[in-house]
Motif scaffolding. Structure first.
Motif, short mmCIF file in Angstrom:
data_model
loop_
_atom_site.label_atom_id
_atom_site.label_comp_id
_atom_site.label_asym_id
_atom_site.label_seq_id
_atom_site.Cartn_x
_atom_site.Cartn_y
_atom_site.Cartn_z
N SER A 178 -5.82 0.25 -10.47
CA SER A 178 -5.05 1.50 -10.55
C SER A 178 -5.61 2.48 -11.57
O SER A 178 -5.32 3.66 -11.53
N GLN A 191 1.14 9.42 -8.24
CA GLN A 191 2.17 9.09 -7.26
C GLN A 191 1.66 8.21 -6.13
O GLN A 191 2.42 7.45 -5.54
N ASN A 192 0.35 8.30 -5.84
CA ASN A 192 -0.20 7.52 -4.74
C ASN A 192 -0.87 6.22 -5.18
O ASN A 192 -1.47 5.54 -4.35
N THR A 240 -0.81 2.45 -5.72
CA THR A 240 -0.03 1.50 -4.93
C THR A 240 0.35 0.27 -5.75
O THR A 240 -0.31 -0.05 -6.75
N ASP A 277 0.80 -1.22 0.00
CA ASP A 277 0.00 0.00 0.00
C ASP A 277 0.84 1.27 0.00
O ASP A 277 0.33 2.36 0.25
N ALA A 278 2.13 1.14 -0.30
CA ALA A 278 3.00 2.32 -0.36
C ALA A 278 2.75 3.10 -1.66
O ALA A 278 2.23 2.55 -2.64
N PRO A 279 3.12 4.36 -1.72
CA PRO A 279 2.99 5.11 -2.97
C PRO A 279 3.87 4.50 -4.06
O PRO A 279 5.03 4.16 -3.83
N GLN A 302 5.36 5.88 -6.40
CA GLN A 302 6.55 6.67 -6.69
C GLN A 302 7.78 6.15 -5.96
O GLN A 302 8.91 6.23 -6.46
N ARG A 303 7.59 5.55 -4.78
CA ARG A 303 8.71 5.08 -3.97
C ARG A 303 9.58 4.07 -4.72
O ARG A 303 10.79 3.98 -4.49
#
Length: 288
Positions: free
Chosen positions: A55, A43-44, A46, A25-27, A29-30
């Motif tokens: 998505s 960016q958000n 997941t 569930d992280a963004p 973009q990471r």
């Protein structure tokens, strides 16, 4: 194998999540490659939303060449692909309604490589193919003399070579019936296949990839991480079947696992637009 590749990628994703290498569930973009900056609305997104098709990312990059001769990664490169990804935005609040996406699973494969420090194909080999003894499965368009089936178009003519796409984690695998049945047995939770022990970690990841996340627009089937669970269309006495199909210019395929009957069924047809999924489901329902 076409899109049957996707359930290998989502299994790798489930493995990486269990190992705390990637956060579902992280963004998004990471985990992007260096130099790739997403649009604010994207960016958000997941990793999980890419894996379960919520998505909003479209099926294929709209700027990719339509002609197969120019659609391969040598022409439409990874840089081209991520240039498009960096320009894309979901068209509403997340999660989006179901939209099947080759591109989304392709991005997920690249994110896995960044999160784990290992290339997607290296993970595929080390974490799934080698442990299950899938020695005749590989990635890419290379023919194996004497072993590669010839694909055909619907009119019977020879199909063009299916290229390796920049979003290869969505459809780059080639395999055999024997190997795919090994994969199916592992997805049933068998702890040993043809003398190869299957780790509890891999079995747990496979179950996590299969797990339904939401109900599809038909109101009956449920979407997992690329896998679909068919609940029998509401018919009494039918048990859930978990399946994934695939297709290329010259081939159609499907793998079905039926946990209630402890059955795995794989069918491949060397002609496109000849979906074998209904046949596989019918076979499964006739098994006792």
């Amino acid at each position: 194998m076409g899109s049957c590749t996707k359930v290998f990628t989502t299994t790798l994703f489930a493995l990486a999540a269990a190992r705390h290498q990637i956060e579902p569930d992280a963004p998004m973009q990471r985990y992007m490659p260096n130099g790739v900056t997403l649009q604010p609305a994207a960016q958000n997104v997941t990793p999980l939303q890419l894996a379960d098709f919520s998505s909003g990312m479209p099926d294929n990059p709209p700027d990719a060449p339509r002609d197969l001769r120019y659609r391969g990664i040598d022409h439409y490169t990874s840089a081209d692909f991520f240039r498009w990804v960096s320009s894309w935005s979901p068209d509403g609040p997340l999660p989006r309604p179901y939209e099947y996406s080759n591109a989304g699973i392709g991005v997920l494969g690249a994110m896995l490589a960044n999160a784990t420090g290992r290339a997607w194909n290296e993970q595929l080999s080390a974490d799934i193919l080698q442990p299950l003894g899938m020695t005749s499965s590989f990635v890419g368009p290379v023919d194996v003399p004497g072993r590669t089936a010839e694909g055909h178009l619907r009119n019977g003519q020879r199909a063009p070579q299916w290229p390796l796409y920049a979003w290869y984690a969505a459809g780059a695998m080639r395999s055999t019936a024997a190997d795919m049945l090994r994969f199916g047995e592992a997805n049933l939770g068998h702890s040993e296949i043809d003398g190869h022990p299957v780790s509890a970690e891999l079995i747990a990841a496979m179950r996590d990839a299969q797990k339904p996340r939401y109900t599809l627009p038909n109101g009956v089937a449920q979407q997992g991480m690329a896998w679909v669970t068919n609940n029998g269309n509401g018919s009494p006495g039918l048990h859930p079947e978990i399946w994934k199909n695939g297709g290329t210019a010259g081939f159609s395929s499907v793998i079905v696992v039926n946990p209630f009957k402890d059955a795995a069924i794989f069918i491949a047809v060397n002609q496109n637009d000849t979906p074998p999924a209904p046949v596989a489901v019918a076979i499964g329902r006739h098994l006792r």
